[in-house]
Write a protein that holds these residues in place. Structure first.
Motif, PDB file in Angstrom:
ATOM      1  N   TYR A   1       1.020  -1.139   0.027  1.00  0.00           N
ATOM      2  CA  TYR A   1      -0.124  -0.061  -0.046  1.00  0.00           C
ATOM      3  C   TYR A   1       0.957   1.277  -0.203  1.00  0.00           C
ATOM      4  N   LYS A   2       0.304   2.232   0.036  1.00  0.00           N
ATOM      5  CA  LYS A   2       0.870   3.698   0.072  1.00  0.00           C
ATOM      6  C   LYS A   2      -0.029   4.656   0.803  1.00  0.00           C
ATOM      7  N   PRO A   3       0.635   5.394   1.768  1.00  0.00           N
ATOM      8  CA  PRO A   3      -0.451   6.448   2.558  1.00  0.00           C
ATOM      9  C   PRO A   3      -0.917   7.385   1.532  1.00  0.00           C
ATOM     10  N   GLY A   4      -2.258   7.772   1.718  1.00  0.00           N
ATOM     11  CA  GLY A   4      -2.674   8.843   0.741  1.00  0.00           C
ATOM     12  C   GLY A   4      -3.712   8.203  -0.214  1.00  0.00           C
TER      13      GLY A   4
ATOM     14  N   LYS B   1       1.392  -5.936   6.236  1.00  0.00           N
ATOM     15  CA  LYS B   1       1.289  -4.720   5.112  1.00  0.00           C
ATOM     16  C   LYS B   1       2.695  -4.295   5.135  1.00  0.00           C
ATOM     17  N   SER B   2       2.952  -3.570   4.045  1.00  0.00           N
ATOM     18  CA  SER B   2       4.112  -3.052   3.596  1.00  0.00           C
ATOM     19  C   SER B   2       3.851  -1.779   2.773  1.00  0.00           C
ATOM     20  N   ILE B   3       4.663  -0.809   3.048  1.00  0.00           N
ATOM     21  CA  ILE B   3       4.542   0.285   1.973  1.00  0.00           C
ATOM     22  C   ILE B   3       5.372  -0.188   0.904  1.00  0.00           C
ATOM     23  N   SER B   4       4.686   0.200  -0.468  1.00  0.00           N
ATOM     24  CA  SER B   4       5.158  -0.515  -1.548  1.00  0.00           C
ATOM     25  C   SER B   4       6.402  -0.204  -1.875  1.00  0.00           C
ATOM     26  N   SER B   5       6.915   1.005  -1.562  1.00  0.00           N
ATOM     27  CA  SER B   5       8.290   1.675  -2.187  1.00  0.00           C
ATOM     28  C   SER B   5       9.350   0.946  -1.531  1.00  0.00           C
ATOM     29  N   THR B   6       8.867   0.763   0.000  1.00  0.00           N
ATOM     30  CA  THR B   6       9.983   0.030   0.998  1.00  0.00           C
ATOM     31  C   THR B   6      10.180  -1.448   0.817  1.00  0.00           C
TER      32      THR B   6
ATOM     33  N   THR C   1      -2.235  -3.693  -3.608  1.00  0.00           N
ATOM     34  CA  THR C   1      -2.007  -5.226  -4.024  1.00  0.00           C
ATOM     35  C   THR C   1      -1.916  -5.876  -3.113  1.00  0.00           C
ATOM     36  N   LEU C   2      -2.454  -7.168  -3.270  1.00  0.00           N
ATOM     37  CA  LEU C   2      -2.402  -8.177  -2.076  1.00  0.00           C
ATOM     38  C   LEU C   2      -1.830  -9.562  -2.630  1.00  0.00           C
ATOM     39  N   PHE C   3      -0.916 -10.096  -1.791  1.00  0.00           N
ATOM     40  CA  PHE C   3       0.017 -11.411  -2.232  1.00  0.00           C
ATOM     41  C   PHE C   3      -0.541 -12.288  -1.382  1.00  0.00           C
ATOM     42  N   ILE C   4      -0.983 -13.464  -1.769  1.00  0.00           N
ATOM     43  CA  ILE C   4      -1.402 -14.515  -1.024  1.00  0.00           C
ATOM     44  C   ILE C   4      -0.353 -15.815  -1.000  1.00  0.00           C
TER      45      ILE C   4
END
Length: 224
Positions: free
Chosen positions: A105-108, A133-138, A150-153
């Motif tokens: 995800y990304k804030p905002g 959860k994780s900020i996409s760019s990090t 985006t969800l990864f299972i």
């Protein structure tokens, strides 16, 4: 006479009655132990005699094993934040039998915020599943924003499903039940929902359209 030529030894009736009484007392004590929690066993330890200590210890160990098994089963109850450095350990090496749901995800981004809210509820409902959860760019350098959310299972370190981009989630109308159903289809959770909630909404829309059609026809006939 026995085959060895010795007489069989019969216990006196009085001794047999004593044995039966002891057995009955032991069974009563066992039932008492089974109805107690670990805390209650500790509190009432002084009230039991020495002959009960073995049985008491046995049931204490049984209760402790059940508690540990329950703790292991319910190990996850919230969405944990990870970075790219944690990815291998938290996702690929999550462990045998563990399902992992990872949200990039990304804030905002409103839909990302909504999904994080839904995942927090689902993490409490399905504590056997590991929600991350994780900020996409990090997590993944240069991961495009248009792919969010985006969800990864994953299951036992292998990717089983992926949901990429806002269109797959149906926009801001996505409900928690709909997300739960999506995750259940991939195997990540065992839902108690009987059918796709999205189908229920679609059926309601179709019914409302059908109900409005006769009204429109009446209006068209009046205009003629």
């Amino acid at each position: 006479m026995t085959s060895s030529g010795r007489r069989a030894i019969l216990l006196p009736k009085k001794h047999l009655r004593k044995e039966e009484e002891q057995l009955h007392q032991t069974q009563s004590v066992v039932k008492t132990y089974e109805s107690m929690s670990l805390e209650e066993l500790e509190e009432n330890e002084d009230e039991f005699g020495e002959e009960d200590e073995l049985a008491m210890e046995m049931y204490r160990q049984k209760r402790l094993a059940e508690w540990k098994a329950n703790q292991l089963k319910n190990r996850f109850t919230e969405v944990s934040e990870i970075s790219g450095q944690d990815y291998v350990q938290e996702v690929n090496k999550a462990g045998a039998g563990i399902w992992v749901v990872l949200h990039l995800y990304k804030p905002g981004i409103p839909l990302c915020t909504l999904i994080n809210q839904h995942l927090s509820r689902l993490a409490q409902k399905f504590p056997q599943t590991k929600f991350l959860k994780s900020i996409s760019s990090t997590c993944i350098p240069n991961y495009p924003d248009h792919n969010l959310p985006t969800l990864f299972i994953y299951h036992e370190g292998e990717m089983k499903a992926q949901f990429i981009g806002p269109l797959l989630f149906g926009g801001m109308n996505l409900t928690c039940d709909e997300l739960e159903w999506r995750l259940s289809e991939s195997g990540a959770v065992k839902t108690d929902l009987e059918e796709n909630p999205r189908k229920q909404i679609q059926d309601q829309l179709l019914r409302s359209i059908r109900c409005s059609e006769p009204h429109r026809r009446d209006e068209d006939s009046d205009e003629d």
